[in-house]
Structures are given as structure tokens and as C-alpha cells.
Design a protein around this motif. Structure first.
Motif, mmCIF file in Angstrom:
data_model
loop_
_atom_site.group_PDB
_atom_site.id
_atom_site.type_symbol
_atom_site.label_atom_id
_atom_site.label_comp_id
_atom_site.label_asym_id
_atom_site.label_seq_id
_atom_site.Cartn_x
_atom_site.Cartn_y
_atom_site.Cartn_z
ATOM 1 N N GLY A 57 0.819 -1.204 0.000
ATOM 2 C CA GLY A 57 0.000 0.000 0.000
ATOM 3 C C GLY A 57 0.854 1.256 0.000
ATOM 4 N N SER A 58 0.786 2.000 1.093
ATOM 5 C CA SER A 58 1.546 3.248 1.185
ATOM 6 C C SER A 58 3.026 3.010 1.426
ATOM 7 C CB SER A 58 0.975 4.123 2.304
ATOM 8 O OG SER A 58 1.081 3.467 3.561
ATOM 9 N N GLY A 59 3.370 1.764 1.846
ATOM 10 C CA GLY A 59 4.758 1.468 2.143
ATOM 11 C C GLY A 59 5.145 1.955 3.529
ATOM 12 N N TYR A 60 6.201 1.354 4.085
ATOM 13 C CA TYR A 60 6.653 1.763 5.412
ATOM 14 C C TYR A 60 7.133 3.218 5.351
ATOM 15 C CZ TYR A 60 9.048 1.945 9.870
ATOM 16 O OH TYR A 60 9.437 2.300 11.139
ATOM 17 N N GLY A 61 6.695 4.011 6.322
ATOM 18 C CA GLY A 61 7.036 5.422 6.335
ATOM 19 C C GLY A 61 5.943 6.301 5.772
ATOM 20 N N GLY A 62 4.919 5.690 5.180
ATOM 21 C CA GLY A 62 3.795 6.442 4.639
ATOM 22 C C GLY A 62 2.837 6.875 5.724
ATOM 23 N N THR A 63 1.743 7.489 5.304
ATOM 24 C CA THR A 63 0.785 8.034 6.268
ATOM 25 C C THR A 63 0.075 6.955 7.084
ATOM 26 O OG1 THR A 63 -0.916 8.067 4.531
ATOM 27 C CG2 THR A 63 0.359 10.087 4.858
ATOM 28 N N SER A 64 0.047 5.717 6.583
ATOM 29 C CA SER A 64 -0.679 4.644 7.278
ATOM 30 C C SER A 64 0.217 3.800 8.178
ATOM 31 C CB SER A 64 -1.364 3.724 6.256
ATOM 32 O OG SER A 64 -2.273 4.439 5.455
ATOM 33 N N THR A 65 1.492 4.127 8.256
ATOM 34 C CA THR A 65 2.441 3.270 8.978
ATOM 35 C C THR A 65 2.051 3.082 10.439
ATOM 36 O OG1 THR A 65 4.264 3.909 7.525
ATOM 37 C CG2 THR A 65 4.840 2.973 9.663
ATOM 38 N N ILE A 66 1.803 4.173 11.157
ATOM 39 C CA ILE A 66 1.471 4.063 12.579
ATOM 40 C C ILE A 66 0.191 3.263 12.775
ATOM 41 C CG2 ILE A 66 0.855 5.350 14.653
ATOM 42 C CD1 ILE A 66 2.634 7.602 13.722
ATOM 43 N N LEU A 67 -0.798 3.501 11.920
ATOM 44 C CA LEU A 67 -2.051 2.756 12.006
ATOM 45 C C LEU A 67 -1.819 1.260 11.874
ATOM 46 C CD1 LEU A 67 -5.187 2.556 11.955
ATOM 47 C CD2 LEU A 67 -5.044 2.876 9.472
ATOM 48 N N PHE A 68 -1.038 0.851 10.884
ATOM 49 C CA PHE A 68 -0.786 -0.568 10.662
ATOM 50 C C PHE A 68 0.050 -1.169 11.791
ATOM 51 C CE2 PHE A 68 -2.467 0.167 6.499
ATOM 52 C CZ PHE A 68 -2.827 -1.082 6.014
ATOM 53 N N LEU A 69 1.017 -0.418 12.309
ATOM 54 C CA LEU A 69 1.835 -0.925 13.407
ATOM 55 C C LEU A 69 0.990 -1.120 14.666
ATOM 56 C CD1 LEU A 69 5.153 1.112 13.037
ATOM 57 C CD2 LEU A 69 4.702 -1.239 12.323
ATOM 58 N N GLN A 70 0.083 -0.194 14.932
ATOM 59 C CA GLN A 70 -0.787 -0.343 16.098
ATOM 60 C C GLN A 70 -1.771 -1.496 15.912
ATOM 61 O OE1 GLN A 70 -2.523 3.556 16.760
ATOM 62 N NE2 GLN A 70 -0.840 4.137 18.125
ATOM 63 N N VAL A 92 8.444 -6.049 9.933
ATOM 64 C CA VAL A 92 8.605 -4.594 10.040
ATOM 65 C C VAL A 92 10.075 -4.219 10.154
ATOM 66 C CG1 VAL A 92 6.312 -4.166 10.968
ATOM 67 C CG2 VAL A 92 8.191 -4.645 12.541
ATOM 68 N N ILE A 93 10.877 -5.099 10.742
ATOM 69 C CA ILE A 93 12.322 -4.850 10.789
ATOM 70 C C ILE A 93 12.885 -4.859 9.378
ATOM 71 C CG2 ILE A 93 14.557 -5.729 11.574
ATOM 72 C CD1 ILE A 93 12.834 -4.495 13.777
ATOM 73 N N TRP A 94 12.429 -5.796 8.555
ATOM 74 C CA TRP A 94 12.903 -5.885 7.172
ATOM 75 C C TRP A 94 12.451 -4.685 6.349
ATOM 76 C CZ3 TRP A 94 10.946 -11.606 6.908
ATOM 77 C CH2 TRP A 94 11.801 -12.410 7.668
ATOM 78 N N MET A 95 11.353 -4.040 6.776
ATOM 79 C CA MET A 95 10.897 -2.840 6.073
ATOM 80 C C MET A 95 11.623 -1.581 6.549
ATOM 81 S SD MET A 95 6.778 -3.199 5.390
ATOM 82 C CE MET A 95 6.271 -3.912 6.954
ATOM 83 N N GLY A 96 12.461 -1.709 7.594
ATOM 84 C CA GLY A 96 13.250 -0.568 8.056
ATOM 85 C C GLY A 96 12.877 -0.030 9.418
ATOM 86 N N HIS A 97 11.995 -0.704 10.143
ATOM 87 C CA HIS A 97 11.587 -0.242 11.470
ATOM 88 C C HIS A 97 12.704 -0.489 12.479
ATOM 89 C CE1 HIS A 97 8.742 1.048 14.473
ATOM 90 N NE2 HIS A 97 8.886 -0.065 15.160
ATOM 91 N N ASN A 98 12.989 0.484 13.309
ATOM 92 C CA ASN A 98 13.999 0.427 14.372
ATOM 93 C C ASN A 98 15.437 0.417 13.862
ATOM 94 O OD1 ASN A 98 12.151 0.478 16.473
ATOM 95 N ND2 ASN A 98 12.072 -1.748 16.684
ATOM 96 N N TYR A 99 15.729 -0.399 12.847
ATOM 97 C CA TYR A 99 17.100 -0.519 12.336
ATOM 98 C C TYR A 99 17.112 -0.290 10.825
ATOM 99 C CZ TYR A 99 17.600 -2.916 16.840
ATOM 100 O OH TYR A 99 17.577 -3.243 18.179
#
Length: 370
Positions: free
Chosen positions: A38-51, A262-269
Motif C-alpha cells: 500500500g503506502s509502504g513503510y514510512g507512509g501516512t498509514s504506517t502508525i495505524l498498521f503498526l498499532q 517490520v524490521i525488514w521494512m526498516g523499522h527500528n534498524y
């Protein structure tokens, strides 16, 4: 499905464990794939999907406990011992509804990405509703039903002690990053100017600290509960039947693997696919012992959720508003040096007698085999 206790049950119910892990991992990875496509990690929906991802462990633990696992203390056909209405089931129903609401928001964010700002505002609504619902169901004579469902709130003093210790620990990690020049300090006055605040930068940082660490942790209880009720409330209570230390180790490895997409998408590291995967695994194992210790010591799932929330919020505050690490791998906090210090903390926690495995009681064996 069992609540936390000091008696080691003779066997892990691997069918229940496997069903819980399969559903949680399967739906989580599907959600992460939708985010990527969809929007990809870092897009406007990232926080919504992570929660939303964080809500799923509790959702499936609750769903299975209410409708599939007949030995669950809150299985829908099991009456309360005193014949009263089970308030825990009411809260669980609300929590599942909140999760479904998040799913609807996630779908809308993909179909209509232009509504991103509105969706990000709406996602705060169920968090507030969840907190209010938890308090109301608990106040309405829900002590017994909440205890049966492993929803104990714990002592206020424990919240202060664990919360204070975590904030102090992360503050020290930030101080060590600054001492060894492992990042860049955040200029408070420049921050105030960027935010358009008409107050001194140091005052602004203090205000933000209160908002993020205290208010943010309380508001984040509902989301953090999503992970903790699944991982600690259900899975830990099953796996420690193998032995407390061994069970929490296995839990930590599973918990770490759950974060991999999410780590592979760039989260945290960001930019550290392999190293980030290894570091997240180590971090989750060590943190599993920290939160597991609190759970075994107090029996409070809400304290476990608070610990999870305050860790997230405090790291975000210090990294974003005080001192930003240059390299998340080679730094204190969630980097290699941070893992070493956290391992020292875990070493001392494991010396607590709470980790000793109690002998199996004969009546427990009979209950399992009956």
C-alpha cells in the motif's frame, strides 16, 4: 487456558499454543504485506498498521479463549462462580470491536489514501474508548471476573517503581550515547523554533517529556495490552510449564520473530536487514525476561502493558527530543552496547527467587489428566 500462578502445570497445551501462534503470525504478516504494497513503510498509514499489528495477539488470545478453548476461565458457556455477569467478557468484546474498527480504518487507508489525516485522528478514538471501557467494566464489580481472566491491575506502587526504573535506565542509555559521542544532540531552542513554540526550548522539552512519557504511556495502554495479553497473558502462562526461564526464552524468540517483517521494512534498524533482525531477536529475548519478571512478581497484565508502553514512549522521547543515535546498531539503547547493559540487568533479575520452578502438585496432575 490458564492464568499466571506459582504452580508449574505438567504439560504445555501445544494445540492451543500452535493455534494462537499460527493465527497471530499469519494475520500479522498479511497486514505487514498490505502495508508494504500500500503506502509502504514510512507512509501516512504506517502508525495505524503498526498499532493494528500490536492489537492482534490479544485479539486472538481473547477470541480463542471466549469461543474455542473450552477450558478457558472466560469461555462463553462457563458461568461465573457466583452467577453474576462476567464483566471481563464485556471488556473482551469491546476490545475485539476496537480491533475490528482498526481493521476497517486500515482498509479505508488503502482504498482512499487521501483520507490519511482523518484516519490518523480517528485511530485515537478507540484507544480512549478502550481505556474508559476497561475502567467501567472493572469498577462495576468486576474484580473477580477480571482476576479469572488474568486482567489484574496490580499495585500503584509497582507501576511507579517499574516505570521509574525504566525511565531512569533509558535516560542513562541516552547519557552514555552522548558521553561516547554516538549521535547528535537535539538543540531545544531550535526544536522550539521549528515547532513555533513561544517558550524556551528547555521548558518545551520538559512539557513534551510529560506528554510523551506519562500521558503517551497511559493512552498507549490499550495498544500495548494487545501485545502483552497475548504474549505474556496467554503464551507465557503456557510456556513456563517447561520451566520459567526456558519458557520465557522460547517466548522471547517467538516474540522477536513476530517483529521480523517490520524490521525488514526498516523499522527500528533502517538499512540493517540482517543485523537488525539479530538485534531485534536479542532485544526481545532480554525484554521478555524483564516484562516476564514483572508479570511473575505482580501477576498484573496491565503493569506489563504499562511497562511496554513506557519503554516505547521513553525511547521515542530521548531519541527524538534529547539525543539522536547516529547508528542504531552501534549505540546504547537498542544497539549492541545497549544489549550488553540490558543483559546485566537481566542477569540480576534472574537471581530473584520468583524464577524458581515450584514442584508439580499431585492434584494439578490429576486435574490435567481427568
Amino acid at each position: 487456558m490458564s492464568t499466571m500462578n506459582n504452580i508449574i502445570q505438567p504439560k504445555v497445551n501445544w494445540r492451543q499454543v500452535g493455534l494462537f501462534i499460527g493465527l497471530t503470525f499469519g494475520f500479522t504478516f498479511a497486514i505487514d504485506l498490505l502495508l508494504k504494497l500500500g503506502s509502504g513503510y514510512g507512509g501516512t498509514s504506517t502508525i495505524l498498521f503498526l498499532q493494528l499489528q500490536m492489537l492482534l495477539p490479544a485479539f486472538f488470545s481473547i477470541f480463542l479463549g471466549m469461543f474455542i478453548f473450552t477450558d478457558s476461565p472466560f469461555y462463553f458457556r462457563n458461568p461465573m462462580p457466583d452467577g453474576r455477569k462476567d464483566r471481563a467478557r464485556g471488556f473482551f468484546t469491546l476490545y475485539m470491536a476496537i480491533t475490528v474498527f482498526y481493521v476497517i480504518l486500515a482498509v479505508i487507508s488503502i482504498v482512499s489514501p487521501d483520507l490519511g489525516d482523518l484516519i490518523n485522528q480517528l485511530r485515537l478514538l478507540p484507544l480512549v474508548v478502550g481505556l474508559i471501557g476497561m475502567v467501567l467494566f472493572r469498577v462495576l464489580k468486576g474484580r473477580e471476573s477480571f482476576a479469572r481472566a488474568n486482567l489484574r491491575g496490580g499495585r500503584f506502587l509497582d507501576w511507579v517503581l517499574y516505570g521509574g526504573a525504566i525511565v531512569l535506565y533509558i535516560a542513562i542509555q541516552t547519557g552514555l550515547n552522548a558521553l561516547f559521542h554516538l549521535g547528535t544532540p537535539v538543540d531545544p531552542d531550535q526544536l522550539a523554533a521549528q515547532m513555533g513554540a513561544q517558550i524556551p526550548g528547555n521548558v518545551l522539552v520538559i512539557i513534551i517529556a510529560v506528554q510523551m512519557i506519562l500521558e503517551g504511556s497511559i493512552l498507549g495502554l490499550v495498544v500495548a495490552f494487545g501485545e502483552e495479553y497475548g504474549w505474556r497473558g496467554f503464551l507465557q502462562s503456557q510456556l513456563i510449564r517447561l520451566g520459567k526461564k526456558r519458557g520465557v526464552l522460547i517466548l522471547g524468540l517467538i516474540w522477536g520473530a513476530w517483529h521480523y517483517p517490520v524490521i525488514w521494512m526498516g523499522h527500528n534498524y533502517p538499512g540493517q536487514l540482517v543485523a537488525g533482525t539479530v538485534m531485534m531477536t536479542i532485544f526481545c529475548v532480554l525484554l521478555a525476561y524483564v516484562i516476564g519478571h514483572a508479570m511473575l512478581k505482580t501477576g498484573s497484565i496491565w503493569l506489563a502493558a504499562f511497562i511496554h508502553a513506557i519503554i516505547d514512549q521513553t525511547f521515542n522521547f530521548f531519541n527524538g527530543m534529547v539525543y539522536a543515535p547516529k547508528d542504531q546498531i552501534f549505540s546504547f539503547g537498542i544497539g549492541i552496547y545497549g544489549m550488553v547493559t540490558l543483559a546485566v540487568v537481566v542477569f540480576f533479575l534472574l537471581r530473584d527467587p520468583i524464577w524458581k520452578d515450584a514442584p508439580v502438585q499431585p492434584e494439578q496432575i490429576l486435574a490435567e489428566t481427568a
